[in-house]
Design a protein around this motif. Structure first.
Motif, PDB file in Angstrom:
ATOM      1  N   VAL A 152       1.297 -10.264 -19.665  1.00  0.00           N
ATOM      2  CA  VAL A 152       1.922 -11.509 -19.917  1.00  0.00           C
ATOM      3  C   VAL A 152       1.731 -12.551 -18.661  1.00  0.00           C
ATOM      4  O   VAL A 152       1.342 -13.562 -19.045  1.00  0.00           O
ATOM      5  CB  VAL A 152       3.520 -11.304 -20.114  1.00  0.00           C
ATOM      6  N   ILE A 153       1.987 -12.068 -17.614  1.00  0.00           N
ATOM      7  CA  ILE A 153       1.718 -12.898 -16.504  1.00  0.00           C
ATOM      8  C   ILE A 153       0.197 -13.465 -16.454  1.00  0.00           C
ATOM      9  O   ILE A 153       0.154 -14.642 -16.163  1.00  0.00           O
ATOM     10  CB  ILE A 153       2.066 -12.208 -14.962  1.00  0.00           C
ATOM     11  N   ASN A 154      -0.440 -12.469 -16.701  1.00  0.00           N
ATOM     12  CA  ASN A 154      -2.175 -13.028 -16.716  1.00  0.00           C
ATOM     13  C   ASN A 154      -2.210 -14.146 -17.737  1.00  0.00           C
ATOM     14  O   ASN A 154      -2.924 -14.962 -17.368  1.00  0.00           O
ATOM     15  CB  ASN A 154      -3.118 -11.688 -17.076  1.00  0.00           C
ATOM     16  N   SER A 168      -8.113   2.649 -13.423  1.00  0.00           N
ATOM     17  CA  SER A 168      -8.554   1.608 -14.299  1.00  0.00           C
ATOM     18  C   SER A 168      -8.341   0.356 -13.524  1.00  0.00           C
ATOM     19  O   SER A 168      -9.671  -0.490 -13.583  1.00  0.00           O
ATOM     20  CB  SER A 168      -8.196   1.323 -15.747  1.00  0.00           C
ATOM     21  N   ALA A 169      -7.319   0.227 -12.930  1.00  0.00           N
ATOM     22  CA  ALA A 169      -7.236  -1.034 -12.027  1.00  0.00           C
ATOM     23  C   ALA A 169      -8.263  -1.150 -10.851  1.00  0.00           C
ATOM     24  O   ALA A 169      -9.068  -2.295 -10.741  1.00  0.00           O
ATOM     25  CB  ALA A 169      -5.938  -1.267 -11.460  1.00  0.00           C
ATOM     26  N   LEU A 198      -2.898  -7.429 -11.028  1.00  0.00           N
ATOM     27  CA  LEU A 198      -1.600  -7.191 -11.538  1.00  0.00           C
ATOM     28  C   LEU A 198      -1.078  -5.723 -11.856  1.00  0.00           C
ATOM     29  O   LEU A 198      -0.042  -5.358 -11.996  1.00  0.00           O
ATOM     30  CB  LEU A 198      -1.409  -8.329 -12.504  1.00  0.00           C
ATOM     31  N   MET A 199      -2.140  -4.981 -12.336  1.00  0.00           N
ATOM     32  CA  MET A 199      -1.866  -3.744 -12.927  1.00  0.00           C
ATOM     33  C   MET A 199      -1.356  -2.740 -11.837  1.00  0.00           C
ATOM     34  O   MET A 199      -0.621  -2.175 -11.902  1.00  0.00           O
ATOM     35  CB  MET A 199      -3.271  -3.148 -13.410  1.00  0.00           C
ATOM     36  N   VAL A 239       2.227  -4.223 -10.856  1.00  0.00           N
ATOM     37  CA  VAL A 239       3.127  -3.704 -11.723  1.00  0.00           C
ATOM     38  C   VAL A 239       3.339  -1.968 -11.847  1.00  0.00           C
ATOM     39  O   VAL A 239       4.200  -1.709 -11.935  1.00  0.00           O
ATOM     40  CB  VAL A 239       3.270  -4.257 -13.282  1.00  0.00           C
ATOM     41  N   GLY A 240       2.263  -1.571 -11.389  1.00  0.00           N
ATOM     42  CA  GLY A 240       2.360  -0.061 -11.197  1.00  0.00           C
ATOM     43  C   GLY A 240       3.081   0.254 -10.154  1.00  0.00           C
ATOM     44  O   GLY A 240       3.902   1.187 -10.321  1.00  0.00           O
ATOM     45  N   LEU A 241       2.810  -0.332  -8.925  1.00  0.00           N
ATOM     46  CA  LEU A 241       3.735  -0.137  -7.823  1.00  0.00           C
ATOM     47  C   LEU A 241       5.200  -0.338  -8.237  1.00  0.00           C
ATOM     48  O   LEU A 241       6.231   0.295  -7.764  1.00  0.00           O
ATOM     49  CB  LEU A 241       3.421  -0.838  -6.619  1.00  0.00           C
ATOM     50  N   ILE A 242       5.454  -1.550  -8.770  1.00  0.00           N
ATOM     51  CA  ILE A 242       6.830  -1.775  -9.243  1.00  0.00           C
ATOM     52  C   ILE A 242       7.515  -0.879 -10.002  1.00  0.00           C
ATOM     53  O   ILE A 242       8.685  -0.558 -10.043  1.00  0.00           O
ATOM     54  CB  ILE A 242       6.960  -3.234  -9.772  1.00  0.00           C
TER      55      ILE A 242
END
Length: 442
Positions: free
Chosen positions: A213-215, A385-386, A420-421, A424-427
């Protein structure tokens, strides 16, 4: 009694020497790439064979064995039922991809997206097409090869930064690498954690949805000249049926081999009906697709044998102890899993091999700290993947950089989705959501 417990606790710390084969493999791989200027000059299979040979020559002083016994350990590790099932799925996925390409399913998916692409949303539209294509194909390299010419054409017509459109394509390619049911990373992540693809997908999609969404929002606000993409894009909705079958059957929880076989035969019948190939040509196309996965299948078996030897030598226990000795919570365990697979991917530039190598250790960590297997599989896939989409010496950036005539390094900052992956992964680790469903499969 207390002395025995202390002895067992000490022995569980493992031995650093047990990691020597892996360290030598990583050193050979990195040095060859740096010296030659191309990381593909050290084939993964050769590097793993060298590491395996070194591991076979080593012995655990606390549990000495003969060479014949270590060879048996290697064979048992490579012949583990989980690995063999993974190999079968790899081969079937290769056959499916070959048949889908042969009956023009790939072209239909791409052209369908292009035919409905609004000219005023050309950059987010390019990202969405790439996501749909990579999710359908299950291969980031295939997506990059298919969309790179279109991205370069868009950059020429709009005056948009060519590194930006290349970054969009690579980010979209990694979306499918991470989430597709026929992606080799999904197969590796689910099989090493012994869970269903459906459960992994549910946890994984919730984890990365904010990044998508952010992207898209960021791309909407990139200023470009509004243009219309020239050309006629033909597609046939019937050709998309094999992809739809694979997606729908996987989501409702049908066994993965049944899903792959159904997709292959659906593609065969449609291809025969449209005259795309004869039955003899179908068999050749399916075989060629299988051959495309042979290296990955063999490497998976070799890595399984190598991991078994490193476990015997104490390397796996040492790594597990080192990563978790200061870890007291599930959050710390998840960070350890993310760090482990990320480092493996940075070293090998192959997210599938990174997951295969890190998977067994990640499973031990998840069991120790009560982390659901579906969440562990998602973390393995997301972070590998990121990082694979951000490495300037990995295949995705090398290919599109060469096609666009720009440095892979210049593309890295514009692969916003992969960045962003990671964020958001860390979040997700910090807030502990989504938890994932712990349902194991055989």
């Amino acid at each position: 009694m207390q002395k025995n417990e202390e002895k067992n606790k000490t022995s569980n710390k493992g031995k650093f020497m047990g990691l020597v084969p892996l360290i030598i493999f990583l050193a050979l791989y990195m040095l060859t790439g740096l010296v030659s200027g191309n990381f593909e000059n050290m084939p993964l299979m050769i590097g793993i064979l060298i590491a395996s040979g070194i591991a076979l020559m080593m012995s655990n002083k606390d549990n000495p064995t003969k060479l014949e016994e270590r060879v048996t350990m290697f064979c048992k590790g490579g012949g583990d039922h989980t690995l063999i099932l993974m190999v079968i799925i790899f081969i079937l996925a290769g056959a499916f991809h070959g048949v889908a390409s042969g009956m023009n399913a790939v072209d239909s998916v791409t052209n369908l997206g292009l035919s409905v692409l609004p000219s005023n949303l050309i950059l987010p539209g390019l990202f969405i097409i790439g996501c749909v294509l990579s999710f359908s194909m299950g291969t980031s390299m295939g997506t990059v090869a298919a969309l790179a010419p279109l991205a370069i054409d868009i950059a020429d017509k709009t005056g948009c930064n060519i590194a930006l459109v290349c970054g969009i394509v690579v980010g979209a390619a990694m979306f499918g690498d991470n989430l597709s049911f026929i992606s080799d990373t999904t197969i590796a992540a689910t099989r090493t954690q012994e869970i269903s693809m459906k459960d992994k997908f549910k946890a994984n999609v919730l984890m990365v949805l904010p990044a998508v969404v952010i992207n898209l929002i960021l791309l909407v606000f990139v200023p470009i000249d509004t243009v219309s993409i020239s050309g006629s894009y033909e597609y046939n909705l019937i050709n998309i049926i094999p992809y739809l079958l694979v997606i729908v059957l996987s989501l409702i929880g049908i066994q993965v081999i049944t899903v792959m076989v159904t997709g292959i035969f659906a593609g065969m019948f449609i291809g025969l009906y449209h005259g795309d190939f004869t039955i003899i040509e179908f068999m050749k196309i399916a075989h060629d697709g299988m051959r495309g996965m042979e290296d990955m299948a063999i490497i998976a078996i070799l890595v399984g044998g190598l991991v078994a030897l490193m476990k015997y030598l104490g390397g796996i226990d040492w790594l597990l102890h080192t990563l978790t000795r200061k870890t007291k919570t599930a959050r710390g365990g998840e960070l350890s899993i993310a760090a482990l697979v990320s480092l493996m991917d940075i070293s090998t530039t192959n997210n599938t091999i990174s997951i295969i190598a890190a998977g067994p250790l990640a499973k031990d960590i998840s069991d120790e700290f009560g982390i659901s297997r579906s969440r562990t599989a998602s973390l393995l896939d997301v972070f590998s993947s990121a990082f694979n989409g951000l490495l300037p010496y990995a295949g995705q950036l090398l290919v599109i950089g060469g096609m666009a005539g720009v440095s892979p390094v210049s593309i890295m900052p514009y692969n916003w989705y992969s960045i962003l992956m990671i964020v958001v992964g860390l979040i997700s680790i910090a807030i502990g959501f989504p938890k994932g469903k712990d349902v194991k499969v055989n």
